[in-house]
Scaffold this motif. Structure first.
Motif, PDB file in Angstrom:
ATOM      1  N   LEU A  55       0.695  -1.212  -0.002  1.00  0.00           N
ATOM      2  CA  LEU A  55       0.086   0.046   0.159  1.00  0.00           C
ATOM      3  C   LEU A  55       0.833   1.254  -0.047  1.00  0.00           C
ATOM      4  CD1 LEU A  55      -2.538  -1.103   2.591  1.00  0.00           C
ATOM      5  CD2 LEU A  55      -2.917  -1.061   0.098  1.00  0.00           C
ATOM      6  N   CYS A  56       0.537   2.303  -0.675  1.00  0.00           N
ATOM      7  CA  CYS A  56       1.136   3.328  -0.924  1.00  0.00           C
ATOM      8  C   CYS A  56       0.315   4.791  -0.292  1.00  0.00           C
ATOM      9  CB  CYS A  56       1.354   3.672  -2.363  1.00  0.00           C
ATOM     10  SG  CYS A  56       2.328   5.378  -2.427  1.00  0.00           S
ATOM     11  N   PHE A  57       0.783   5.343   0.717  1.00  0.00           N
ATOM     12  CA  PHE A  57      -0.077   6.570   1.302  1.00  0.00           C
ATOM     13  C   PHE A  57       0.748   7.625   1.216  1.00  0.00           C
ATOM     14  CE2 PHE A  57      -1.520   2.899   3.757  1.00  0.00           C
ATOM     15  CZ  PHE A  57      -2.844   3.026   3.700  1.00  0.00           C
ATOM     16  N   HIS A  58       1.505   7.825   0.190  1.00  0.00           N
ATOM     17  CA  HIS A  58       2.214   9.173  -0.364  1.00  0.00           C
ATOM     18  C   HIS A  58       1.199  10.275  -0.637  1.00  0.00           C
ATOM     19  CE1 HIS A  58       5.615   6.288  -0.924  1.00  0.00           C
ATOM     20  NE2 HIS A  58       6.343   7.495  -0.535  1.00  0.00           N
ATOM     21  N   TRP A  59       0.067   9.890  -1.259  1.00  0.00           N
ATOM     22  CA  TRP A  59      -0.940  10.817  -1.701  1.00  0.00           C
ATOM     23  C   TRP A  59      -1.617  11.390  -0.722  1.00  0.00           C
ATOM     24  CZ3 TRP A  59      -5.767   9.783  -0.159  1.00  0.00           C
ATOM     25  CH2 TRP A  59      -6.013   8.383   0.435  1.00  0.00           C
ATOM     26  N   LEU A  60      -1.628  10.783   0.470  1.00  0.00           N
ATOM     27  CA  LEU A  60      -2.197  11.354   1.697  1.00  0.00           C
ATOM     28  C   LEU A  60      -1.192  12.153   2.799  1.00  0.00           C
ATOM     29  CD1 LEU A  60      -4.676  11.522   3.561  1.00  0.00           C
ATOM     30  CD2 LEU A  60      -4.354   9.312   4.585  1.00  0.00           C
ATOM     31  N   ALA A  61      -0.163  11.310   2.992  1.00  0.00           N
ATOM     32  CA  ALA A  61       0.874  11.872   4.026  1.00  0.00           C
ATOM     33  C   ALA A  61       1.862  12.826   3.517  1.00  0.00           C
ATOM     34  CB  ALA A  61       1.990  10.621   4.478  1.00  0.00           C
ATOM     35  N   ILE A  62       2.188  13.025   2.239  1.00  0.00           N
ATOM     36  CA  ILE A  62       3.140  14.147   1.826  1.00  0.00           C
ATOM     37  C   ILE A  62       2.223  15.403   2.003  1.00  0.00           C
ATOM     38  CG2 ILE A  62       4.313  15.017  -0.023  1.00  0.00           C
ATOM     39  CD1 ILE A  62       5.536  12.642   1.108  1.00  0.00           C
ATOM     40  N   PRO A  63       1.174  15.557   1.610  1.00  0.00           N
ATOM     41  CA  PRO A  63       0.471  16.829   1.512  1.00  0.00           C
ATOM     42  C   PRO A  63       0.352  17.420   3.027  1.00  0.00           C
ATOM     43  CG  PRO A  63      -0.752  15.704  -0.306  1.00  0.00           C
ATOM     44  CD  PRO A  63       0.258  14.758   0.645  1.00  0.00           C
ATOM     45  N   ILE A  64      -0.183  16.316   3.744  1.00  0.00           N
ATOM     46  CA  ILE A  64      -0.284  16.468   5.229  1.00  0.00           C
ATOM     47  C   ILE A  64       0.989  17.054   5.989  1.00  0.00           C
ATOM     48  CG2 ILE A  64      -0.743  15.563   7.613  1.00  0.00           C
ATOM     49  CD1 ILE A  64      -2.889  13.794   6.143  1.00  0.00           C
ATOM     50  N   LEU A  65       2.335  16.307   5.620  1.00  0.00           N
ATOM     51  CA  LEU A  65       3.446  16.727   6.468  1.00  0.00           C
ATOM     52  C   LEU A  65       3.776  17.978   5.768  1.00  0.00           C
ATOM     53  CD1 LEU A  65       5.216  13.354   6.235  1.00  0.00           C
ATOM     54  CD2 LEU A  65       4.440  14.548   8.266  1.00  0.00           C
ATOM     55  N   TRP A  66       3.674  18.324   4.545  1.00  0.00           N
ATOM     56  CA  TRP A  66       3.854  19.641   3.696  1.00  0.00           C
ATOM     57  C   TRP A  66       3.354  20.569   4.131  1.00  0.00           C
ATOM     58  CZ3 TRP A  66       8.045  21.457   1.759  1.00  0.00           C
ATOM     59  CH2 TRP A  66       7.964  22.535   0.849  1.00  0.00           C
ATOM     60  N   GLY A  67       1.960  20.516   4.692  1.00  0.00           N
ATOM     61  CA  GLY A  67       1.315  21.400   5.276  1.00  0.00           C
ATOM     62  C   GLY A  67       1.497  22.004   6.977  1.00  0.00           C
ATOM     63  N   LEU A  68       1.721  20.684   7.383  1.00  0.00           N
ATOM     64  CA  LEU A  68       2.585  21.197   8.606  1.00  0.00           C
ATOM     65  C   LEU A  68       3.894  21.857   8.641  1.00  0.00           C
ATOM     66  CD1 LEU A  68       2.062  17.728  10.444  1.00  0.00           C
ATOM     67  CD2 LEU A  68       0.632  19.801  10.884  1.00  0.00           C
ATOM     68  N   TRP A  69       4.510  21.404   7.721  1.00  0.00           N
ATOM     69  CA  TRP A  69       5.930  22.307   7.587  1.00  0.00           C
ATOM     70  C   TRP A  69       5.692  23.696   7.044  1.00  0.00           C
ATOM     71  CZ3 TRP A  69      10.825  22.818   8.576  1.00  0.00           C
ATOM     72  CH2 TRP A  69      11.228  23.900   7.816  1.00  0.00           C
ATOM     73  N   LEU A  70       4.826  23.882   6.243  1.00  0.00           N
ATOM     74  CA  LEU A  70       4.637  25.317   6.069  1.00  0.00           C
ATOM     75  C   LEU A  70       3.979  26.192   7.177  1.00  0.00           C
ATOM     76  CD1 LEU A  70       2.933  24.994   2.408  1.00  0.00           C
ATOM     77  CD2 LEU A  70       5.287  25.729   3.260  1.00  0.00           C
ATOM     78  N   LYS A  71       3.103  25.532   8.041  1.00  0.00           N
ATOM     79  CA  LYS A  71       2.583  26.136   9.259  1.00  0.00           C
ATOM     80  C   LYS A  71       3.800  26.410  10.230  1.00  0.00           C
ATOM     81  CE  LYS A  71      -2.006  25.001   9.383  1.00  0.00           C
ATOM     82  NZ  LYS A  71      -3.114  24.387  10.420  1.00  0.00           N
ATOM     83  N   ILE A  72       4.605  25.532  10.481  1.00  0.00           N
ATOM     84  CA  ILE A  72       5.925  25.619  11.234  1.00  0.00           C
ATOM     85  C   ILE A  72       6.808  26.872  10.808  1.00  0.00           C
ATOM     86  CG2 ILE A  72       8.148  24.383  12.123  1.00  0.00           C
ATOM     87  CD1 ILE A  72       6.319  22.037  12.224  1.00  0.00           C
ATOM     88  N   LYS A  73       6.808  26.832   9.385  1.00  0.00           N
ATOM     89  CA  LYS A  73       7.928  27.655   8.859  1.00  0.00           C
ATOM     90  C   LYS A  73       7.358  28.991   8.726  1.00  0.00           C
ATOM     91  CE  LYS A  73      10.104  28.529   4.219  1.00  0.00           C
ATOM     92  NZ  LYS A  73      10.108  28.235   3.015  1.00  0.00           N
ATOM     93  N   LYS A  74       6.067  29.258   8.749  1.00  0.00           N
ATOM     94  CA  LYS A  74       5.227  30.402   8.954  1.00  0.00           C
ATOM     95  C   LYS A  74       5.326  31.124  10.228  1.00  0.00           C
ATOM     96  CE  LYS A  74       0.873  32.876   8.083  1.00  0.00           C
ATOM     97  NZ  LYS A  74      -0.514  32.662   7.781  1.00  0.00           N
ATOM     98  N   GLU A  75       5.023  30.128  11.429  1.00  0.00           N
ATOM     99  CA  GLU A  75       5.268  30.641  12.725  1.00  0.00           C
ATOM    100  C   GLU A  75       6.588  31.186  13.041  1.00  0.00           C
ATOM    101  OE1 GLU A  75       3.789  27.431  14.951  1.00  0.00           O
ATOM    102  OE2 GLU A  75       1.943  27.648  14.375  1.00  0.00           O
ATOM    103  N   LYS A  76       7.643  30.472  12.498  1.00  0.00           N
ATOM    104  CA  LYS A  76       9.073  31.007  12.615  1.00  0.00           C
ATOM    105  C   LYS A  76       9.368  32.177  12.027  1.00  0.00           C
ATOM    106  CE  LYS A  76      11.298  26.545  13.392  1.00  0.00           C
ATOM    107  NZ  LYS A  76      12.358  25.458  12.877  1.00  0.00           N
ATOM    108  N   ARG A  77       8.715  32.445  10.871  1.00  0.00           N
ATOM    109  CA  ARG A  77       8.850  33.951  10.195  1.00  0.00           C
ATOM    110  C   ARG A  77       8.217  34.897  11.097  1.00  0.00           C
ATOM    111  NH1 ARG A  77       8.317  32.987   3.651  1.00  0.00           N
ATOM    112  NH2 ARG A  77      10.251  32.092   3.550  1.00  0.00           N
TER     113      ARG A  77
END
Length: 88
Positions: A55-77
């Motif tokens: 089973l491949c969950f890239h289609w679900l996990a990568i967007p979720i992790l990327w969204g979390l990264w963008l939120k963390i990056k925005k908060e740091k800025r």
């Protein structure tokens, strides 16, 4: 094409780390977890080893992790550096 180049220039390393990190988790960590669960909890968990590899969950996990990264990056800025100590 220029949008993609600017995206990769700004976020390329983080994106590669997220994709490769998820691949490692999906192909190494999940089978190990299912192996331990099958060994110590119940043998039915052994079914999860090949399932986690098929089973491949890239289609679900990568967007979720990327969204979390963008939120963390925005908060740091948004955080500003305030020097509270007197320097002489």
């Amino acid at each position: 094409m220029s949008k993609m180049k600017s995206f990769l220039k700004e976020n390329g390393l983080a994106f590669v780390i997220i994709v490769v990190g998820w691949e490692i988790v999906e192909d190494v960590v999940f089978p190990i977890i299912f192996g331990f669960l099958g060994n110590y909890i119940h043998p039915a968990f052994y079914v999860g080893i090949p399932a986690s590899l098929i089973l491949c969950f890239h289609w679900l996990a990568i967007p979720i992790l990327w969204g979390l990264w963008l939120k963390i990056k925005k908060e740091k800025r948004d955080v500003t550096n305030v020097d509270c100590c007197d320097k002489e």
